[in-house]
Scaffold this active site. Structure first.
Site, PDB file in Angstrom:
ATOM      1  N   ASP A   8    -136.931 -40.199  34.009  1.00  0.00           N
ATOM      2  CA  ASP A   8    -136.957 -39.831  32.768  1.00  0.00           C
ATOM      3  C   ASP A   8    -138.061 -39.884  32.320  1.00  0.00           C
ATOM      4  OD1 ASP A   8    -134.856 -40.999  34.339  1.00  0.00           O
ATOM      5  OD2 ASP A   8    -133.784 -42.272  32.130  1.00  0.00           O
ATOM      6  N   GLU A  39    -133.824 -35.893  29.664  1.00  0.00           N
ATOM      7  CA  GLU A  39    -133.253 -36.804  28.462  1.00  0.00           C
ATOM      8  C   GLU A  39    -133.378 -37.293  27.196  1.00  0.00           C
ATOM      9  OE1 GLU A  39    -129.897 -40.031  28.849  1.00  0.00           O
ATOM     10  OE2 GLU A  39    -131.238 -41.243  28.993  1.00  0.00           O
ATOM     11  N   ASN A  40    -134.400 -38.030  27.795  1.00  0.00           N
ATOM     12  CA  ASN A  40    -135.820 -38.835  26.930  1.00  0.00           C
ATOM     13  C   ASN A  40    -136.140 -38.244  26.382  1.00  0.00           C
ATOM     14  OD1 ASN A  40    -135.098 -40.880  28.914  1.00  0.00           O
ATOM     15  ND2 ASN A  40    -133.515 -41.106  27.107  1.00  0.00           N
ATOM     16  N   ASN A  67    -127.155 -39.496  29.477  1.00  0.00           N
ATOM     17  CA  ASN A  67    -125.995 -39.937  28.881  1.00  0.00           C
ATOM     18  C   ASN A  67    -127.063 -39.889  26.946  1.00  0.00           C
ATOM     19  OD1 ASN A  67    -127.950 -42.392  29.373  1.00  0.00           O
ATOM     20  ND2 ASN A  67    -127.469 -43.114  27.814  1.00  0.00           N
ATOM     21  N   HIS A  68    -127.892 -39.524  27.052  1.00  0.00           N
ATOM     22  CA  HIS A  68    -128.490 -39.380  26.032  1.00  0.00           C
ATOM     23  C   HIS A  68    -128.762 -36.922  25.784  1.00  0.00           C
ATOM     24  CE1 HIS A  68    -129.142 -42.697  24.068  1.00  0.00           C
ATOM     25  NE2 HIS A  68    -130.462 -43.143  25.194  1.00  0.00           N
ATOM     26  N   HIS A 150    -127.403 -41.601  37.819  1.00  0.00           N
ATOM     27  CA  HIS A 150    -128.153 -41.463  35.780  1.00  0.00           C
ATOM     28  C   HIS A 150    -127.402 -42.745  36.055  1.00  0.00           C
ATOM     29  CE1 HIS A 150    -130.753 -40.799  32.562  1.00  0.00           C
ATOM     30  NE2 HIS A 150    -129.804 -41.809  31.533  1.00  0.00           N
ATOM     31  N   HIS A 175    -132.473 -43.573  34.513  1.00  0.00           N
ATOM     32  CA  HIS A 175    -131.673 -44.110  32.931  1.00  0.00           C
ATOM     33  C   HIS A 175    -132.244 -45.767  33.019  1.00  0.00           C
ATOM     34  CE1 HIS A 175    -129.303 -45.543  29.411  1.00  0.00           C
ATOM     35  NE2 HIS A 175    -129.141 -46.227  30.811  1.00  0.00           N
ATOM     36  N   HIS A 177    -135.506 -46.835  33.839  1.00  0.00           N
ATOM     37  CA  HIS A 177    -136.976 -46.209  33.318  1.00  0.00           C
ATOM     38  C   HIS A 177    -137.097 -47.481  34.088  1.00  0.00           C
ATOM     39  CE1 HIS A 177    -136.011 -44.069  29.442  1.00  0.00           C
ATOM     40  NE2 HIS A 177    -134.958 -43.841  30.174  1.00  0.00           N
TER      41      HIS A 177
HETATM   42 FE   FE2 Z   1    -130.648 -42.342  29.672  1.00  0.00          FE
END
Ligand code: FE2
Length: 266
Positions: A8, A39-40, A67-68, A150, A175, A177
């Site tokens: 991520d 995603e981040n 999810n983001h 994820h 996810h 991290h």
């Molecule tokens: Fe996530």
């Protein structure tokens, strides 16, 4: 075939380090294909078309989300137009974009799948049934299949990896991290790592400013998180795959500390 999967990417520090290191790692380790979880990438939540463009022009073959995925609304039409940006496949039918694809590189065809876990996360469709359906399509074209799972729960990621053991080349978790130290090749040939870790600022709470996150825990009051600054670190894994069988022959974790761009490495 050698694949680099990067964990991520968080905010500008993560993006800058990724764009600087991916070409270097690709050359140094003779990487054939690069998958990055983005995603981040936009301020810690979601991704924008501009950021996706820069990443896809910077030596990254596929950007996966989680999810983001829906964090920045401007990405919705882009998801429909850009097959190299994948949101999790196990969302309800009709949402923008796609969750898997087949891509070609000099070493052959690579299938990539983005999936999201359901344990300790917002509910989504069943990732186990989803992968069965997806593999019916992908395995007709290529045996080399890389899955970004994820998810929050180690147990769900591990169960998923055993479920697909021998049917995909690698399951790499994202996810949390935090990079785990459990890389291995499962008995039927699928490489597995519970979490790739984060590519972002080191002195942080999973990429966010400590001075904002700590009061969130001590006071329980809501707080708007901000991406931390300072030195970043890239977390990733290198996976070697037999392109005929699709089975992994090696998996190796990678952690590369570095300064933000325009400063030289020590
Ligand atoms: Fe996530």
């Amino acid at each position: 075939m050698r694949v680099l999967m990067v964990g991520d990417v968080v905010g500008k520090p993560g993006r800058q380090l990724t764009l600087e290191l991916v070409p270097r790692l690709t050359a140094e380790y003779a990487v054939d294909f690069v998958i990055v979880n983005g995603e981040n990438a936009a301020g810690g939540v979601g991704i924008t078309p501009d950021i996706a463009d820069v990443m896809l022009q910077g030596g990254i073959d596929v950007v996966t989300l989680g999810n983001h995925a829906w964090g920045k609304r401007e990405i919705f039409p882009y998801l429909d137009e850009e097959p190299r940006l994948l949101r999790p496949a196990n969302y309800p039918p009709g949402v923008p974009g796609q969750g898997y694809g087949i891509y070609s590189c000099a070493a052959g065809l690579v299938g990539v799948v983005s999936l999201q876990g359901r344990t300790f996360m917002d509910p989504v469709d069943d990732p186990f049934r989803a992968i069965d359906r997806i593999l019916e399509t992908l395995r007709r074209k290529t045996a080399v299949i890389c899955v970004d799972f994820h998810g929050e729960a180690t147990s769900e990621k591990q169960a998923f990896a055993w479920y697909v053991d021998g049917r995909v080349s690698v399951v790499a978790g994202t996810h949390t991290h935090i990079q785990t130290a459990d890389e291995r090749i499962l008995t039927e040939g699928t490489a597995y790592l519970t979490d790739l870790g984060m590519t972002g600022p080191i002195d942080s709470v999973i990429g966010m400013r400590c001075d904002i996150v700590i009061p969130r825990f001590t006071s329980l009051l809501p707080a708007r998180f901000e991406v931390a600054d300072g030195e970043a670190q890239l977390c990733a894994a290198l996976i070697d795959i037999d392109d005929i069988s699709g089975h992994a022959t090696a998996i190796r974790r990678v952690q590369v500390p570095g300064h933000v761009v325009n400063r030289s490495y020590s």
